[in-house]
Design a protein around this motif. Structure first.
Motif, PDB file in Angstrom:
ATOM      1  N   ASN A 133      17.331 -17.224 -54.445  1.00 37.83           N
ATOM      2  CA  ASN A 133      16.884 -18.344 -53.603  1.00 37.83           C
ATOM      3  C   ASN A 133      15.401 -18.566 -53.835  1.00 37.83           C
TER       4      ASN A 133
ATOM      5  N   TYR B  27      12.219 -20.570 -52.356  1.00 35.69           N
ATOM      6  CA  TYR B  27      11.720 -21.360 -51.224  1.00 35.69           C
ATOM      7  C   TYR B  27      10.337 -21.889 -51.571  1.00 35.69           C
TER       8      TYR B  27
ATOM      9  N   LEU C 201      16.265 -22.371 -45.141  1.00 32.35           N
ATOM     10  CA  LEU C 201      17.717 -22.160 -45.059  1.00 32.35           C
ATOM     11  C   LEU C 201      18.109 -22.267 -43.593  1.00 32.35           C
TER      12      LEU C 201
ATOM     13  N   ASP D  51      26.778 -15.198 -42.602  1.00 34.39           N
ATOM     14  CA  ASP D  51      27.371 -15.165 -43.938  1.00 34.39           C
ATOM     15  C   ASP D  51      28.894 -15.025 -43.871  1.00 34.39           C
TER      16      ASP D  51
ATOM     17  N   ILE E 225      20.184  -8.023 -49.344  1.00 41.60           N
ATOM     18  CA  ILE E 225      19.093  -8.957 -49.640  1.00 41.60           C
ATOM     19  C   ILE E 225      17.835  -8.227 -50.075  1.00 41.60           C
TER      20      ILE E 225
ATOM     21  N   GLN F  61      13.862  -9.163 -50.853  1.00 38.39           N
ATOM     22  CA  GLN F  61      12.938 -10.275 -50.607  1.00 38.39           C
ATOM     23  C   GLN F  61      11.533  -9.889 -51.017  1.00 38.39           C
TER      24      GLN F  61
ATOM     25  N   LEU G 238      12.516 -14.658 -43.707  1.00 35.26           N
ATOM     26  CA  LEU G 238      13.846 -14.480 -43.126  1.00 35.26           C
ATOM     27  C   LEU G 238      13.719 -14.090 -41.650  1.00 35.26           C
TER      28      LEU G 238
ATOM     29  N   HIS H  58      21.205 -16.015 -39.025  1.00 40.75           N
ATOM     30  CA  HIS H  58      19.875 -15.860 -39.611  1.00 40.75           C
ATOM     31  C   HIS H  58      19.449 -17.174 -40.258  1.00 40.75           C
TER      32      HIS H  58
ATOM     33  N   VAL I  79      15.874 -19.091 -42.716  1.00 43.10           N
ATOM     34  CA  VAL I  79      14.625 -18.835 -43.439  1.00 43.10           C
ATOM     35  C   VAL I  79      13.652 -19.963 -43.114  1.00 43.10           C
TER      36      VAL I  79
ATOM     37  N   ARG J 278       8.469 -18.321 -51.898  1.00 44.92           N
ATOM     38  CA  ARG J 278       9.170 -17.068 -51.612  1.00 44.92           C
ATOM     39  C   ARG J 278      10.419 -16.993 -52.483  1.00 44.92           C
TER      40      ARG J 278
ATOM     41  N   SER K 171      14.083 -14.771 -52.792  1.00 46.92           N
ATOM     42  CA  SER K 171      14.947 -13.716 -52.285  1.00 46.92           C
ATOM     43  C   SER K 171      16.161 -13.633 -53.213  1.00 46.92           C
TER      44      SER K 171
ATOM     45  N   PHE L 166      26.204 -10.954 -52.526  1.00 49.89           N
ATOM     46  CA  PHE L 166      27.317 -11.088 -51.576  1.00 49.89           C
ATOM     47  C   PHE L 166      28.470 -10.192 -52.020  1.00 49.89           C
TER      48      PHE L 166
HETATM   49  O1  LIG Z   1      16.425 -15.654 -48.277  1.00 50.25           O
HETATM   50  C1  LIG Z   1      16.847 -14.786 -47.515  1.00 50.25           C
HETATM   51  O2  LIG Z   1      16.152 -13.831 -47.168  1.00 50.25           O
HETATM   52  C2  LIG Z   1      18.221 -14.882 -46.918  1.00 50.25           C
HETATM   53  C3  LIG Z   1      19.206 -15.572 -47.799  1.00 50.25           C
HETATM   54  C4  LIG Z   1      20.507 -15.825 -47.105  1.00 50.25           C
HETATM   55  O3  LIG Z   1      20.641 -15.692 -45.914  1.00 50.25           O
HETATM   56  C5  LIG Z   1      21.662 -16.250 -47.896  1.00 50.25           C
HETATM   57  O4  LIG Z   1      21.509 -16.494 -49.116  1.00 50.25           O
HETATM   58  O5  LIG Z   1      22.771 -16.351 -47.296  1.00 50.25           O
END
Ligand SMILES: O=C(O)CCC(=O)C(=O)O
Ligand SMILES: [Fe+2]
Length: 352
Positions: free
Chosen positions: A214, A216, A228, A233, A240, A242, A247, A286, A288, A296, A298, A302
């Motif tokens: 990800n 950002y 986000l 999830d 994760i 980061q 987050l 959660h 972001v 940023r 991350s 999954f």
């Molecule tokens: O960027 C993050 O720390 C969380 C990412 C996240 O929640 C996701 O990809 O489902």
């Protein structure tokens, strides 16, 4: 804003957020999703509990010490729904390199990244989530999503040629994640007094691993957008990595910022672990937040049960005092996705 026409989400999504930021574009339309001035007051700073998972792997710890970590694990997962895994045995240099891999991918010129672009309705590749339902907001971020395990789900056409060590590093990290998911799945079962292999058996031989880098971008108006949107999830659980803060985890009506800890893996329960633990472990909401100056990266891994495999609450957790609260479900990630696109949680769909 009278007179300002906002392009539809399809059009906005044809451009990457990173490109918009470089061009100096302001966020508009569905990117503007925050109107929660009051929630600034409800941001808290208590640290997410850390658990040393090394003690479950090595056998060098005393029975009391191990029991103490198991209790910490259970308590973190039934309150926060996540924990910071320490003692995971992955070299700090590899964690750094994996984050760096993400950075280097996004830093490449658009022409290079476009070679791995996904179409709007696909999941694997470089881009953003598919167009959500009418009225839903868009995330101020870009992604690069790849399926890793089982290997036949890999689409090597989408694996970057640059940087050259991408494939090697990703394979190394995947092997480490297989090892960590085994330790975590067994420890979670032990913390609940269950046979240590029960969750692994539910995930199945064909359990899946998929990675999402990800990115950002900064935003001139972090008060108006989200990197986000709030969500839980649909995975079994997510690991994760980061590099910067951003987050936030929802707990007790507050957003809690996850501090940066470059050596830790943040292990976060997905809805499917909440189902398998019959609600003992929580799948936390959660999100972001964006920053005005800083970008940023991350890297989310999954871990999801095998395609087509039925999962459900462990029988050992069901009793007169703790009745079954979830049904058996299969391919829950697809059910989750349908609701996600509407901006909703899906867990109720699995309730008895
Ligand atoms: O960027 C993050 O720390 C969380 C990412 C996240 O929640 C996701 O990809 O489902
Ligand atoms: Fe997430």
């Amino acid at each position: 804003m009278a007179g300002v026409s906002v392009p539809p989400a399809e059009v906005l999504l044809s451009k990457r957020v990173q490109q918009m930021v470089i061009a100096g574009d302001e966020p508009l339309g569905p990117y503007l999703c925050r109107n929660d001035h009051h929630d600034e007051e409800s941001t808290a700073t208590s640290p997410i509990p850390a658990v040393d998972i090394g003690c479950f792997a090595t056998g060098n710890w005393s029975a009391e010490e191990t029991e103490e970590e198991l209790q910490k694990l259970k308590s973190s997962l039934s309150t926060w729904g996540c924990f910071q895994a320490m003692g995971h045995g992955i070299p700090t240099s590899l964690l750094y390199e994996v984050r760096q891999l993400g950075r280097e991918f996004f830093e490449q010129p658009m022409e290079e990244k476009s070679k791995y672009a996904k179409t709007v309705n696909e999941f694997q590749g470089y881009g953003a989530d598919p167009v959500p339902e009418e009225g839903q907001s868009l995330d101020w971020s870009d992604r690069f999503f790849l399926e890793l395990v089982p290997e036949e789900r890999r689409d090597y056409r989408l694996w970057p040629q640059q940087p050259t060590f991408f494939k090697k590093m990703l394979e190394e990290y995947t092997e480490q994640m297989k090892r960590v998911t085994e330790i975590v799945s067994k420890s979670m079962a032990r913390s609940l007094g269950l046979d240590e292999n029960c969750f692994l058996a539910q995930f199945g031989e064909g359990a899946q691993l998929a990675i999402r880098f990800n990115y950002y971008s900064p935003c001139t108006r972090p008060d108006l957008v989200l990197g986000l949107k709030p969500h839980a999830d649909g995975s079994g659980y997510t690991i994760i990595l980061q590099d910067e803060v951003g987050l936030q985890i929802r707990k007790d009506g507050k957003w809690h910022t996850a501090f940066k800890n470059p050596d830790a893996l943040l292990v976060l329960m997905g809805d499917q672990m909440e189902i398998m633990s019959n609600g003992v472990f929580k799948s936390p909401v959660h999100r972001v937040v964006s920053d005005e100056k800083r970008d940023r990266i991350s890297v989310a891994m999954f871990y999801t049960p095998e395609v087509g495999k039925e999962i459900g609450p462990e029988e050992g957790l069901i009793s007169g005092e703790a009745p079954r609260i979830f049904k058996k479900v299969k391919d829950y990630a697809d059910i989750h996705w349908g609701y996600y696109q509407k901006g909703m949680r899906a867990l109720h769909a699995a309730q008895v």
